[in-house]
Motif scaffolding. Structure first.
Motif, PDB file in Angstrom:
ATOM      1  N   ARG A 250     -10.320  36.488 -73.169  1.00 45.60           N
ATOM      2  CA  ARG A 250      -9.988  36.613 -71.736  1.00 45.60           C
ATOM      3  C   ARG A 250     -10.432  37.974 -71.246  1.00 45.60           C
ATOM      4  NH1 ARG A 250      -5.054  37.804 -70.847  1.00 45.60           N
ATOM      5  NH2 ARG A 250      -4.358  37.452 -72.974  1.00 45.60           N
ATOM      6  N   SER A 252     -10.359  41.537 -69.582  1.00 42.67           N
ATOM      7  CA  SER A 252      -9.244  42.476 -69.436  1.00 42.67           C
ATOM      8  C   SER A 252      -9.808  43.835 -69.048  1.00 42.67           C
ATOM      9  CB  SER A 252      -8.486  42.539 -70.761  1.00 42.67           C
ATOM     10  OG  SER A 252      -7.376  43.391 -70.652  1.00 42.67           O
ATOM     11  N   PHE A 254      -9.716  47.998 -70.427  1.00 41.11           N
ATOM     12  CA  PHE A 254      -9.320  49.218 -71.141  1.00 41.11           C
ATOM     13  C   PHE A 254     -10.327  50.291 -70.737  1.00 41.11           C
ATOM     14  CE2 PHE A 254      -8.395  45.696 -74.185  1.00 41.11           C
ATOM     15  CZ  PHE A 254      -7.020  45.750 -74.125  1.00 41.11           C
ATOM     16  N   SER A 260     -14.024  44.534 -71.362  1.00 44.60           N
ATOM     17  CA  SER A 260     -12.873  44.491 -72.268  1.00 44.60           C
ATOM     18  C   SER A 260     -12.405  43.048 -72.391  1.00 44.60           C
ATOM     19  CB  SER A 260     -11.736  45.349 -71.727  1.00 44.60           C
ATOM     20  OG  SER A 260     -12.162  46.685 -71.592  1.00 44.60           O
ATOM     21  N   GLU A 262      -9.311  40.489 -73.982  1.00 42.89           N
ATOM     22  CA  GLU A 262      -8.031  40.238 -74.640  1.00 42.89           C
ATOM     23  C   GLU A 262      -8.242  38.988 -75.502  1.00 42.89           C
ATOM     24  OE1 GLU A 262      -4.756  42.572 -74.171  1.00 42.89           O
ATOM     25  OE2 GLU A 262      -5.337  41.947 -72.161  1.00 42.89           O
ATOM     26  N   ASP A 264      -6.663  35.819 -77.504  1.00 45.89           N
ATOM     27  CA  ASP A 264      -5.500  34.962 -77.745  1.00 45.89           C
ATOM     28  C   ASP A 264      -5.820  34.030 -78.916  1.00 45.89           C
ATOM     29  OD1 ASP A 264      -4.535  36.101 -75.411  1.00 45.89           O
ATOM     30  OD2 ASP A 264      -5.136  34.410 -74.152  1.00 45.89           O
ATOM     31  N   GLU A 289      -1.169  35.993 -77.126  1.00 46.38           N
ATOM     32  CA  GLU A 289      -2.014  37.188 -77.061  1.00 46.38           C
ATOM     33  C   GLU A 289      -1.868  37.954 -78.377  1.00 46.38           C
ATOM     34  OE1 GLU A 289      -1.412  39.490 -73.464  1.00 46.38           O
ATOM     35  OE2 GLU A 289      -1.817  41.290 -74.662  1.00 46.38           O
ATOM     36  N   GLY A 292      -6.538  43.349 -78.614  1.00 43.01           N
ATOM     37  CA  GLY A 292      -7.404  43.810 -77.532  1.00 43.01           C
ATOM     38  C   GLY A 292      -8.727  44.262 -78.120  1.00 43.01           C
ATOM     39  N   SER A 293      -9.793  44.122 -77.342  1.00 45.15           N
ATOM     40  CA  SER A 293     -11.103  44.492 -77.862  1.00 45.15           C
ATOM     41  C   SER A 293     -12.096  44.666 -76.720  1.00 45.15           C
ATOM     42  CB  SER A 293     -11.604  43.412 -78.818  1.00 45.15           C
ATOM     43  OG  SER A 293     -11.755  42.196 -78.102  1.00 45.15           O
ATOM     44  N   PHE A 316     -11.934  47.069 -81.517  1.00 44.97           N
ATOM     45  CA  PHE A 316     -10.742  46.236 -81.310  1.00 44.97           C
ATOM     46  C   PHE A 316      -9.519  46.981 -81.820  1.00 44.97           C
ATOM     47  CE2 PHE A 316     -10.128  45.140 -85.737  1.00 44.97           C
ATOM     48  CZ  PHE A 316     -11.415  45.234 -86.266  1.00 44.97           C
TER      49      PHE A 316
END
Ligand code: 2U9
Length: 365
Positions: A250, A252, A254, A260, A262, A264, A289, A292-293, A316
């Motif tokens: 997804r 995102s 950062f 970025s 996310e 899941d 979730e 993060g990466s 990540f």
């Protein structure tokens, strides 16, 4: 009394002695510093040489005779004591053996070992760095300049000292400064994981002021999102030991990655419990979730002194404690750091159970 009579008396006393103390008393009386045989030996020194040559052999022989008798008696007494104890002591082999206290491996260490094993197979080295960091390595180099709003999300513990280059010292909020330091010291290409303790001023049932993270970084030529997706998929399948792990990426945000992502993972609800595996879109399934990466922001690559037109990368981050909870079924994060040995006895792992890819990295009960 003549010396001959005294010797006969002494030898008889040694023979009659019933314990080591009695033998020792005789030794002191005869051969001790103040003993009469020692006095006789000393008196030889005062004699004229001719007289001494005549008297000495008899006195030396006396000393030897008494010393031999004492040694022999001590040997006899020791042997008798051993025989007595062998006759009286028994060993009851039917009694339970005393229990040796066993240590165990903390779930966080177990999971970190599993991750190191999985990533080593993909060519990643393990990197480490300081937990007390400076402002620049923790924030500025990661595209969070002073006054960047993301710094507030990473609120941490600051020290009164200033860093050598100016700026403040703080407890690192993520392990990302380890990657910054590695890029700056070794240059590109880079393929590392950075596991370790991180700090944020957060405290409730799902957040502790100290927790564990593992971050990964690959910097090389021509790196793209496909490499990121394959790496995360391979890692999660190996870690959860299931081939049916499905990822959903997804968009995102950062500051240190652009774009970025996310990540899941799909799960199924089985008897009210979430079991990872399968697509989250299937009936009765859902998405959770997990990490993060993203592709490393070119400004971060530039900040570490590399040319972002030549070098690209992905990164990540994931909570180690959270991975442990998901895999081994703990439900309260705070118990990880309570130091209660009953909890460790329940969830801890055997130090002899080393994670290996061939046997499956997970600990066996
Ligand atoms: C460099 C460049 C980029 C590391 C990354 C995340 C995304 C992330 C969170 C997961 C759960 C932290 O433990 S958590 O709260 N992490 O979402 N971390 S990309 O990015 C880097 C690191 C270093 C030089």
């Amino acid at each position: 009394m003549s010396n001959e009579a005294r010797i006969a008396e002494t030898l008889a006393a040694i023979d009659a002695a019933s314990d080591a103390d009695a033998v020792e008393a005789i030794r002191i009386e005869t051969l001790g510093k103040q003993g009469w045989i020692s006095a006789a030996l000393k008196s030889l020194g005062a004699m004229p040489p001719e007289e001494r040559a005549k008297a000495a052999p008899a006195i030396q022989a006396m000393r030897q005779q008494v010393a031999d008798a004492i040694a022999a008696k001590k040997g006899d007494l020791d042997e008798a004591a051993l025989e007595a104890s062998l006759a009286s002591e028994t060993l009851d082999l039917s009694l339970p053996a005393p229990e040796t206290p066993k240590g165990s491996v903390h779930p966080v260490s177990q999971v970190m070992d599993e991750l190191a094993e999985i990533f080593a197979d993909m060519g990643f080295a393990v990197a480490a760095g300081p937990e007390i960091e400076d402002d620049w390595h923790n924030f500025t180099a990661l595209n969070m300049p002073e006054s960047h709003p993301a710094r507030a999300m990473h609120d941490t513990f600051y020290f009164p000292d200033t860093a050598p280059e100016g700026g403040r010292m703080l407890l690192r909020t993520h392990t990302s400064p380890v990657q910054v330091r590695t890029m700056m010291s070794q240059g590109a290409p880079v393929r590392i994981i950075a596991p370790g303790r991180v700090y944020r001023s957060d405290s409730d049932a799902t957040h502790t002021p100290m927790f564990h993270q593992i971050e990964g970084l690959v910097i090389d030529r021509g790196i793209h999102l496909g490499h990121l997706k394959w790496t995360l998929e391979t890692f999660l399948k190996a870690f959860f030991e299931r081939q049916d792990i499905v990822l959903r990426l997804r968009p995102s945000y950062f500051p240190f990655t652009e774009p970025s992502v996310e990540v899941d993972v799909g799960f199924a609800l089985e008897n009210g419990k979430r079991v990872l595996g399968g697509s989250g879109d299937e009936p009765g399934h859902g998405w959770m979730e997990l990490l993060g990466s993203g592709m490393v922001n070119r400004r971060v690559i530039e900040m570490t002194g590399l040319d972002p037109d030549e070098w690209q990368g992905f990164a990540f981050g994931v909570g180690v404690d959270r991975l442990a909870m998901l895999k081994y079924g703990m439900d309260d994060l705070r118990a990880f750091f309570d130091g209660d040995v009953r909890w460790l006895r329940h969830y801890g792992f055997s130090p002899f159970d080393q994670p290996t890819l061939s046997a499956g990295v997970g600990a066996r009960a």
